[in-house]
Design an enzyme around this catalytic site. Structure first.
Site, PDB file in Angstrom:
ATOM      1  N   SER A 142      -0.658  -7.950  -7.019  1.00  0.00           N
ATOM      2  CA  SER A 142      -1.324  -6.795  -6.520  1.00  0.00           C
ATOM      3  C   SER A 142      -2.500  -6.544  -7.702  1.00  0.00           C
ATOM      4  O   SER A 142      -2.187  -7.122  -8.871  1.00  0.00           O
ATOM      5  CB  SER A 142      -0.677  -5.648  -6.509  1.00  0.00           C
ATOM      6  OG  SER A 142      -1.429  -4.742  -5.953  1.00  0.00           O
ATOM      7  N   TYR A 155       5.420   0.906  -9.452  1.00  0.00           N
ATOM      8  CA  TYR A 155       5.260  -0.341  -8.537  1.00  0.00           C
ATOM      9  C   TYR A 155       4.334  -1.116  -9.375  1.00  0.00           C
ATOM     10  O   TYR A 155       4.442  -2.444  -9.608  1.00  0.00           O
ATOM     11  CB  TYR A 155       4.367   0.361  -7.722  1.00  0.00           C
ATOM     12  CG  TYR A 155       3.647  -0.591  -6.496  1.00  0.00           C
ATOM     13  CD1 TYR A 155       4.196  -1.388  -5.607  1.00  0.00           C
ATOM     14  CD2 TYR A 155       2.208  -1.013  -6.483  1.00  0.00           C
ATOM     15  CE1 TYR A 155       3.861  -2.486  -4.688  1.00  0.00           C
ATOM     16  CE2 TYR A 155       1.821  -1.845  -5.797  1.00  0.00           C
ATOM     17  CZ  TYR A 155       2.645  -2.459  -4.833  1.00  0.00           C
ATOM     18  OH  TYR A 155       1.986  -3.357  -4.016  1.00  0.00           O
TER      19      TYR A 155
HETATM   20  N1  NAP Z   1      -1.264  -3.784   1.588  1.00  0.00           N
HETATM   21  C1  NAP Z   1      -1.687  -3.803   0.532  1.00  0.00           C
HETATM   22  O1  NAP Z   1      -2.741  -2.969   0.183  1.00  0.00           O
HETATM   23  C2  NAP Z   1      -1.247  -4.608  -0.655  1.00  0.00           C
HETATM   24  C3  NAP Z   1      -2.112  -4.628  -1.761  1.00  0.00           C
HETATM   25  C4  NAP Z   1      -1.420  -5.450  -2.876  1.00  0.00           C
HETATM   26  C5  NAP Z   1      -0.172  -6.008  -2.967  1.00  0.00           C
HETATM   27  N2  NAP Z   1       0.438  -5.963  -1.700  1.00  0.00           N
HETATM   28  C6  NAP Z   1       1.678  -6.762  -1.482  1.00  0.00           C
HETATM   29  O2  NAP Z   1       1.685  -7.536  -0.334  1.00  0.00           O
HETATM   30  C7  NAP Z   1       2.948  -7.844   0.024  1.00  0.00           C
HETATM   31  C8  NAP Z   1       3.237  -7.522   1.479  1.00  0.00           C
HETATM   32  O3  NAP Z   1       2.934  -6.028   1.912  1.00  0.00           O
HETATM   33  P1  NAP Z   1       2.150  -5.814   2.996  1.00  0.00           P
HETATM   34  O4  NAP Z   1       0.899  -5.076   2.360  1.00  0.00           O
HETATM   35  O5  NAP Z   1       2.039  -6.890   3.925  1.00  0.00           O
HETATM   36  O6  NAP Z   1       2.959  -4.679   3.612  1.00  0.00           O
HETATM   37  P2  NAP Z   1       3.991  -4.499   5.072  1.00  0.00           P
HETATM   38  O7  NAP Z   1       3.310  -4.585   6.014  1.00  0.00           O
HETATM   39  O8  NAP Z   1       4.959  -3.144   4.691  1.00  0.00           O
HETATM   40  O9  NAP Z   1       4.906  -5.807   4.703  1.00  0.00           O
HETATM   41  C9  NAP Z   1       6.263  -5.675   3.797  1.00  0.00           C
HETATM   42  C10 NAP Z   1       7.181  -6.570   4.224  1.00  0.00           C
HETATM   43  O10 NAP Z   1       8.042  -6.704   3.293  1.00  0.00           O
HETATM   44  C11 NAP Z   1       9.355  -6.844   3.941  1.00  0.00           C
HETATM   45  N3  NAP Z   1      10.531  -6.495   2.987  1.00  0.00           N
HETATM   46  C12 NAP Z   1      10.489  -4.945   2.487  1.00  0.00           C
HETATM   47  N4  NAP Z   1      11.913  -5.024   2.027  1.00  0.00           N
HETATM   48  C13 NAP Z   1      12.447  -6.189   2.073  1.00  0.00           C
HETATM   49  C14 NAP Z   1      13.895  -6.455   1.833  1.00  0.00           C
HETATM   50  N5  NAP Z   1      14.475  -6.092   1.144  1.00  0.00           N
HETATM   51  N6  NAP Z   1      13.992  -7.879   2.312  1.00  0.00           N
HETATM   52  C15 NAP Z   1      13.260  -8.598   2.926  1.00  0.00           C
HETATM   53  N7  NAP Z   1      12.041  -8.143   3.263  1.00  0.00           N
HETATM   54  C16 NAP Z   1      11.636  -6.899   2.954  1.00  0.00           C
HETATM   55  C17 NAP Z   1       9.215  -6.037   5.180  1.00  0.00           C
HETATM   56  O11 NAP Z   1       9.923  -6.301   6.353  1.00  0.00           O
HETATM   57  P3  NAP Z   1      11.335  -5.845   6.837  1.00  0.00           P
HETATM   58  O12 NAP Z   1      11.022  -4.320   6.583  1.00  0.00           O
HETATM   59  O13 NAP Z   1      11.428  -6.312   8.291  1.00  0.00           O
HETATM   60  O14 NAP Z   1      12.282  -6.404   6.060  1.00  0.00           O
HETATM   61  C18 NAP Z   1       7.841  -6.255   5.430  1.00  0.00           C
HETATM   62  O15 NAP Z   1       7.562  -7.538   6.332  1.00  0.00           O
HETATM   63  C19 NAP Z   1       3.786  -6.670  -0.887  1.00  0.00           C
HETATM   64  O16 NAP Z   1       4.307  -7.669  -1.794  1.00  0.00           O
HETATM   65  C20 NAP Z   1       2.884  -5.720  -1.245  1.00  0.00           C
HETATM   66  O17 NAP Z   1       3.071  -5.156  -2.342  1.00  0.00           O
HETATM   67  C21 NAP Z   1      -0.223  -5.090  -0.535  1.00  0.00           C
END
Ligand code: NAP
Length: 246
Positions: A142, A155
């Site tokens: 991130s 985080y």
């Molecule tokens: N969106 C942003 O602004 C942003 C910015 C920087 C970095 N990121 C990173 O991008 C990545 C994806 O996030 P996103 O933005 O796409 O958010 P999201 O829509 O909330 O997706 C998060 C995913 O992680 C899965 N997850 C959470 N806990 C889990 C567990 N214990 N075991 C397996 N899967 C798990 C969730 O699936 P289930 O709940 O079905 O398990 C979901 O598919 C993350 O690492 C996040 O930190 C996001």
């Protein structure tokens, strides 16, 4: 033919947001996908959508905080397709809060999912990649892996750790031709901010995310890193909204 065609790719956190968008992007380029997350209904729906579009995908319900389940995910992939070309370690959670509020359960959740989950994923795929002397591990960090903000301390720590783990992995496994890529997104539209419930931080996050970009931009960055020839490693990319300052 793109270098993604025929590659066997595991994506964790494939049930929404960046993981889901990445699955769709890679499927459209001919990857063979293994979708992992906890919500089976979402995985099944995505698998069907990919298959209906002519792509190839299977899924396995997996909690990344379980080393055993991550090993089973790798075994399932090897049994199904005989190899693992790429692991996208994408699952993550972001329940922001100030340190003084002592939200220890949330701290532990972030450490378990964002750090241990990434380590378990790496450990699960490395044996077969080392044997083949080929592979690519893409870890989603991130902007918070570069910058620490008030309220995002834990985080940001986990995302700094993801970058440290990726760099260590790169140095340890370059001899085995295994590529390591860090993807550092800024504000991206997904379900991630639903994890922020602290009333002091919700308005701050909502304001920041007004400028959020689509998850498809992150998916294309991941595809780009994969498409380069095997002797080229895209080690890190930061992808922010143009108007995001930090
Ligand atoms: N969106 C942003 O602004 C942003 C910015 C920087 C970095 N990121 C990173 O991008 C990545 C994806 O996030 P996103 O933005 O796409 O958010 P999201 O829509 O909330 O997706 C998060 C995913 O992680 C899965 N997850 C959470 N806990 C889990 C567990 N214990 N075991 C397996 N899967 C798990 C969730 O699936 P289930 O709940 O079905 O398990 C979901 O598919 C993350 O690492 C996040 O930190 C996001």
């Amino acid at each position: 033919m793109s270098d993604i065609q025929g590659k066997v790719v595991i994506i964790t956190g494939a049930s929404s947001g960046i993981g889901e968008a990445t699955a769709k992007e890679l499927a459209s380029k001919g990857a063979i996908l293994v979708l992992a997350a906890r919500r089976e209904d979402r995985l099944k729906q995505l698998q069907e959508e990919i298959q209906n579009g002519g792509g190839q995908a299977i899924y396995k319900v997996t909690d990344v905080t379980s080393n055993e389940q991550m090993e089973e995910l790798a075994e399932f992939t090897l049994k199904s397709f005989g190899k693992i070309d790429v692991l996208v370690n994408n699952a993550g959670v972001m329940p922001h809060s100030f340190l003084y509020k002592k939200e220890i359960d949330d701290w532990n959740k972030m450490i378990d999912v964002n750090i241990k989950g990434v380590l378990y994923g790496i450990a699960a795929v490395l044996p077969s990649m080392r044997e083949r002397k080929e592979g690519h591990i893409i870890n989603v960090s991130s902007v918070a892996g570069h910058v620490v903000g008030a309220g995002s301390t834990v985080y940001a720590s986990t995302k700094h750790a993801v970058r440290a783990i990726s760099e260590g992995l790169r140095k340890e496994e370059l001899i085995n031709n295994i590529r390591s890529t860090i993807i550092s997104p800024g504000a991206v539209t997904s379900e991630l901010i639903e994890g922020v419930t602290d009333p002091d931080l919700v308005p701050v996050i909502e304001k920041l995310y007004e400028m959020a970009i689509g998850a498809d931009s992150i998916a294309r960055a991941i595809a780009f890193a994969m498409e380069e020839p095997a002797d080229v490693a895209i080690n890190e990319m930061i992808i922010r909204p143009t108007r995001q300052e930090r």
